[in-house]
Structure formats: structure tokens, C-alpha cells
Design a protein around this motif. Sequence first.
Motif, PDB file in Angstrom:
ATOM      1  N   TRP A  59       3.512  -8.433   1.935  1.00  0.00           N
ATOM      2  CA  TRP A  59       4.128  -8.641   3.262  1.00  0.00           C
ATOM      3  C   TRP A  59       3.306  -9.702   4.009  1.00  0.00           C
ATOM      4  CZ3 TRP A  59       3.352  -3.806   1.134  1.00  0.00           C
ATOM      5  CH2 TRP A  59       2.157  -3.178   1.435  1.00  0.00           C
ATOM      6  N   VAL A  99      -3.459  -0.036   0.919  1.00  0.00           N
ATOM      7  CA  VAL A  99      -2.069   0.158   1.356  1.00  0.00           C
ATOM      8  C   VAL A  99      -1.857   1.618   1.757  1.00  0.00           C
ATOM      9  CG1 VAL A  99       0.353   0.046   0.656  1.00  0.00           C
ATOM     10  CG2 VAL A  99      -1.247  -1.721  -0.108  1.00  0.00           C
ATOM     11  N   ILE A 100      -1.299   1.827   2.932  1.00  0.00           N
ATOM     12  CA  ILE A 100      -1.059   3.185   3.427  1.00  0.00           C
ATOM     13  C   ILE A 100      -0.038   3.898   2.546  1.00  0.00           C
ATOM     14  CG2 ILE A 100      -0.047   4.529   5.329  1.00  0.00           C
ATOM     15  CD1 ILE A 100      -1.256   2.461   7.262  1.00  0.00           C
ATOM     16  N   GLN A 101      -0.408   5.079   2.082  1.00  0.00           N
ATOM     17  CA  GLN A 101       0.499   5.905   1.281  1.00  0.00           C
ATOM     18  C   GLN A 101       1.146   6.987   2.122  1.00  0.00           C
ATOM     19  OE1 GLN A 101       1.035   5.033  -2.064  1.00  0.00           O
ATOM     20  NE2 GLN A 101      -0.136   3.292  -1.286  1.00  0.00           N
ATOM     21  N   TYR A 110       9.311  10.417   4.533  1.00  0.00           N
ATOM     22  CA  TYR A 110       9.350   9.886   3.159  1.00  0.00           C
ATOM     23  C   TYR A 110       9.530  11.020   2.142  1.00  0.00           C
ATOM     24  CZ  TYR A 110       7.785   7.618  -1.133  1.00  0.00           C
ATOM     25  OH  TYR A 110       7.701   7.159  -2.430  1.00  0.00           O
ATOM     26  N   GLN A 111       8.650  12.014   2.211  1.00  0.00           N
ATOM     27  CA  GLN A 111       8.642  13.061   1.173  1.00  0.00           C
ATOM     28  C   GLN A 111       9.940  13.865   1.185  1.00  0.00           C
ATOM     29  OE1 GLN A 111       5.518  12.852  -0.289  1.00  0.00           O
ATOM     30  NE2 GLN A 111       3.922  13.231   1.232  1.00  0.00           N
ATOM     31  N   ASP A 135      -0.295  13.217  -4.223  1.00  0.00           N
ATOM     32  CA  ASP A 135      -0.673  13.938  -3.000  1.00  0.00           C
ATOM     33  C   ASP A 135      -0.025  15.315  -2.913  1.00  0.00           C
ATOM     34  OD1 ASP A 135       1.998  13.465  -1.489  1.00  0.00           O
ATOM     35  OD2 ASP A 135       1.355  11.439  -2.013  1.00  0.00           O
ATOM     36  N   ASP A 205       7.728   8.797  -7.299  1.00  0.00           N
ATOM     37  CA  ASP A 205       7.039   8.563  -6.024  1.00  0.00           C
ATOM     38  C   ASP A 205       5.863   7.644  -6.291  1.00  0.00           C
ATOM     39  OD1 ASP A 205       5.836   8.594  -3.596  1.00  0.00           O
ATOM     40  OD2 ASP A 205       5.109  10.661  -3.739  1.00  0.00           O
ATOM     41  N   SER A 206       6.163   6.365  -6.355  1.00  0.00           N
ATOM     42  CA  SER A 206       5.133   5.418  -6.777  1.00  0.00           C
ATOM     43  C   SER A 206       4.564   4.655  -5.589  1.00  0.00           C
ATOM     44  CB  SER A 206       5.736   4.411  -7.754  1.00  0.00           C
ATOM     45  OG  SER A 206       6.633   3.565  -7.085  1.00  0.00           O
ATOM     46  N   ASP A 208       3.206   0.647  -4.637  1.00  0.00           N
ATOM     47  CA  ASP A 208       3.930  -0.619  -4.768  1.00  0.00           C
ATOM     48  C   ASP A 208       3.690  -1.254  -6.145  1.00  0.00           C
ATOM     49  OD1 ASP A 208       5.008  -0.508  -2.156  1.00  0.00           O
ATOM     50  OD2 ASP A 208       3.053  -1.063  -1.361  1.00  0.00           O
ATOM     51  N   GLN A 238      11.180   5.238  -5.466  1.00  0.00           N
ATOM     52  CA  GLN A 238      10.748   4.428  -4.325  1.00  0.00           C
ATOM     53  C   GLN A 238      11.213   3.002  -4.556  1.00  0.00           C
ATOM     54  OE1 GLN A 238       8.974   1.625  -2.722  1.00  0.00           O
ATOM     55  NE2 GLN A 238       6.989   2.235  -3.537  1.00  0.00           N
ATOM     56  N   GLU A 240      11.238   0.199  -2.088  1.00  0.00           N
ATOM     57  CA  GLU A 240      10.777  -0.879  -1.198  1.00  0.00           C
ATOM     58  C   GLU A 240      11.700  -1.160  -0.004  1.00  0.00           C
ATOM     59  OE1 GLU A 240       7.858  -1.706  -1.318  1.00  0.00           O
ATOM     60  OE2 GLU A 240       7.160  -1.186  -3.301  1.00  0.00           O
ATOM     61  N   HIS A 245      11.473  -7.039   0.670  1.00  0.00           N
ATOM     62  CA  HIS A 245      11.451  -7.106  -0.794  1.00  0.00           C
ATOM     63  C   HIS A 245      12.833  -7.147  -1.409  1.00  0.00           C
ATOM     64  CE1 HIS A 245       7.721  -4.721   0.347  1.00  0.00           C
ATOM     65  NE2 HIS A 245       7.301  -5.910   0.015  1.00  0.00           N
ATOM     66  N   TYR A 274       4.810   2.387   7.307  1.00  0.00           N
ATOM     67  CA  TYR A 274       5.024   1.487   6.169  1.00  0.00           C
ATOM     68  C   TYR A 274       5.421   0.112   6.715  1.00  0.00           C
ATOM     69  CZ  TYR A 274       5.007   5.327   2.707  1.00  0.00           C
ATOM     70  OH  TYR A 274       4.662   6.375   1.907  1.00  0.00           O
ATOM     71  N   PRO A 275       5.067  -0.940   5.990  1.00  0.00           N
ATOM     72  CA  PRO A 275       5.410  -2.281   6.464  1.00  0.00           C
ATOM     73  C   PRO A 275       6.916  -2.408   6.710  1.00  0.00           C
ATOM     74  CG  PRO A 275       4.035  -2.383   4.511  1.00  0.00           C
ATOM     75  CD  PRO A 275       4.377  -0.952   4.701  1.00  0.00           C
ATOM     76  N   ILE A 279      11.510   2.264   4.362  1.00  0.00           N
ATOM     77  CA  ILE A 279      11.368   2.142   2.912  1.00  0.00           C
ATOM     78  C   ILE A 279      12.650   2.665   2.280  1.00  0.00           C
ATOM     79  CG2 ILE A 279      10.312   4.404   2.445  1.00  0.00           C
ATOM     80  CD1 ILE A 279       8.337   2.740   0.547  1.00  0.00           C
TER      81      ILE A 279
HETATM   82  N1  SPM Z   1       3.826  10.827  -1.534  1.00  0.00           N
HETATM   83  C1  SPM Z   1       3.615   9.671  -0.778  1.00  0.00           C
HETATM   84  C2  SPM Z   1       3.264   8.513  -1.625  1.00  0.00           C
HETATM   85  C3  SPM Z   1       3.853   7.261  -1.086  1.00  0.00           C
HETATM   86  N2  SPM Z   1       4.421   6.455  -2.086  1.00  0.00           N
HETATM   87  C4  SPM Z   1       5.039   5.245  -1.615  1.00  0.00           C
HETATM   88  C5  SPM Z   1       4.074   4.375  -0.941  1.00  0.00           C
HETATM   89  C6  SPM Z   1       4.610   3.020  -0.618  1.00  0.00           C
HETATM   90  C7  SPM Z   1       3.606   2.289   0.175  1.00  0.00           C
HETATM   91  N3  SPM Z   1       3.973   0.941   0.418  1.00  0.00           N
HETATM   92  C8  SPM Z   1       5.057   0.748   1.256  1.00  0.00           C
HETATM   93  C9  SPM Z   1       5.449  -0.666   1.228  1.00  0.00           C
HETATM   94  C10 SPM Z   1       6.823  -0.823   1.668  1.00  0.00           C
HETATM   95  N4  SPM Z   1       7.326  -2.059   1.296  1.00  0.00           N
END
Ligand code: SPM
Length: 340
Positions: A59, A99-101, A110-111, A135, A205-206, A208, A238, A240, A245, A274-275, A279
Motif C-alpha cells: 500500500w 503488518v497488523i493482523q 474480520y473473524q 491466533d 485466514d492468511s 498478505d 482472505q 485483500e 489490490h 487494515y489498510p 478487506i
Molecule cells: N485471524 C486474523 C488474521 C488476519 N489475517 C488477515 C490479515 C491481513 C492483513 N493485511 C491486510 C491488508 C489488506 N490489504
Amino acid sequence: MAEEGVVVGSDLGVKRPRENEENGASSVVSTEAMDTETSTNNHMSSVIPGWFSEISPMWPGEAHSLKVEKILFQGKSDFQNVMVFQSSTYGKVLVLDGVIQLTERDECAYQEMITHLPLCSIPNPKKVLVIGGGDGGVLREVARHSSIEKIDICEIDQMVIDVSKQFFPEVAVGYDDPRVTLHVGDGVAFLKAVPEGTYDAVIVDSSDPIGPAQELFEKPFFESVAKALRPGGVVCTQAESIWLHMNIIEGIVENCRQIFKGSVNYAWTTVPTYPSGMIGFMLCSTEGPPVDFKHPVNPIDADGSQSKIKVPLKFYNSEIHSAAFCLPSFAKKVIESKAK
Ligand code: SPM
């Protein structure tokens, strides 16, 4: 005077990151004024006077920042740098390779979505595989479904599991469910060894696609996922951000359209940390009983009263499930053209 654990840098400008042109890996160039501890450990993109800024070539030209109260953990596993810090407004934050997860405040968005979008779209899911998700948050969400009999998880990095159990017990609580079997290893290799048609659902749940998760975005991996699913089984991965992206998303949609002979859909959720603040997820089904992801057939009990997980859902409901598939026009045009 700095508080203990607070990383304090000088008042500095942050230069654009330098991309490693050979492998696309993130390589942050700090200014000469960068705090010594930060630049030496390289566990974060950048910290400017007590702030964490998330800088990546994925980003370019932007960086969301969180105020750091205290660094709680910094380590280097065999796969990545791992950091946990206490933020002033989002609770504790888990960071991998800068990178923040997840943050305690918005992880639910997200979850819950990556889990319930697929599981609420099929009747009576019994066997689920989670790839990544070390996590434990996706496990926590899968465990809300009373029909589930077996939950396998394959996470590559033991340090992510350990750190999550130590610092994020309300997320890692998913590991406590007796239906969970943990496999520590490479998700790609694990999937290749799975007998055909084993799972009702696979959730990927990956992180990037720079670093250990890169292969999870490639065609051979999706082929293994399709093989591991029963007819009419579903995958949610996941996928993006449409703001950042679209090129990655186009590739994923193209691959999935070739591999998954049922439905192929893109959905999204808001995640403020997240950026771009959002997502996406790629949701696909294999040939077999049709799956209409936009109209959930397996609603989850909203107050969680049928679940052993006592914390109620914070984000997901049936209305937001259907709404998640509504796309802005610019994204709809591209994704639908690739999904034909
Ligand atoms: N269980 C939470 C794990 C998070 N997995 C996804 C993390 C994505 C982080 N980057 C976000 C970038 C968005 N373009």
C-alpha cells in the motif's frame, strides 16, 4: 521522559519503503532519525514518536498509525517477525512482519465474517479446515456452529499460536474447543495430503501474499482446496482490498472461476485497522448441491446461546451477510468480468 516500553523516536518524516525487486518483500527504509531500538529490531514498519505506522509496498504512499502505549512482545520466529503492542484506542495489537493482523477492538469484523459467510451458506456443516488463523479467532467462530463435529487447523508458525494464547485469550479461546485438532506446519503440504472430499468448508485466514502466505494465493493451492472439499463444499479465503489490490483480486477470481465449478463470489467487510479500512473474501463452492452465498440458509443463533462460546456475536448478522456481496460499481465491473 518515556514510559517503560514506549518506543519513542525523534520527530521525523517517514520515507517511502524500498521494495525488494527480486521477491517483492517489504523493506522499510527509515530516516536517519529513526529510533535505534526500532530500526535495529526491524519488528515494525516504523514508529514515530510513540506511534506504530504500517508501511508496506503493498500500500505505497499511505500508512495507518496507532498510538503505542507499550510494546508487550517482540520476537522472530522461523517465518516472520512477531510483535504485540498495547495501543491507546484499539486494545492489544498483533503485528506480523510489520503488518497488523488483528486488534482487540475490531477483530470481530474480520473473524466473524470470514467464518460465518461460508458456514451460514451451507446446511449442517460438519467438517471444517482452517488454514492459517493461528491466533484462534476463526476457531472461536467456527465453534459457535453446533452442527460442527471436527475442526482441523493448520498454522505454520507456533510463535503466533503461543503469543495469541498469552496476549489474546479472548481470541485464542477457540483452541479450547474439544472438536479442534491443531496441526503445526505448512498449509500447502497439509492440503495436498488431505483425502479427496474430506471437508464441508475450508477457511483460509492468511496474511498478505508477501512472506509465508504467498503460496496461499496461487492456483495450485486453490486446486488442492477444491480437491479437499466435498461436492457443494465451500471455501472462504482472505482476498485483500478492492481499493488497493484489484490486480491481486482479478488473479484470484480468474483462478477460482477455472477451478470451482459451483459459485464464485467476492464479499467484503470493514476493518478500520487494515489498510483502506476494508478487506475482502473470495467465496467459492465446488460442483454439487448449489450454494447461493448471498442468501444464508444456516442462520446462526445471534445471542450465541446454543454455543459453548459465551461471548456473543459483535458484528455478523444475516442482513450484513447479504449486504457483504454488494460491490461498488468499479469493483463489480472488474470482478464480474473475470468471474464469467
Ligand atoms: N485471524 C486474523 C488474521 C488476519 N489475517 C488477515 C490479515 C491481513 C492483513 N493485511 C491486510 C491488508 C489488506 N490489504
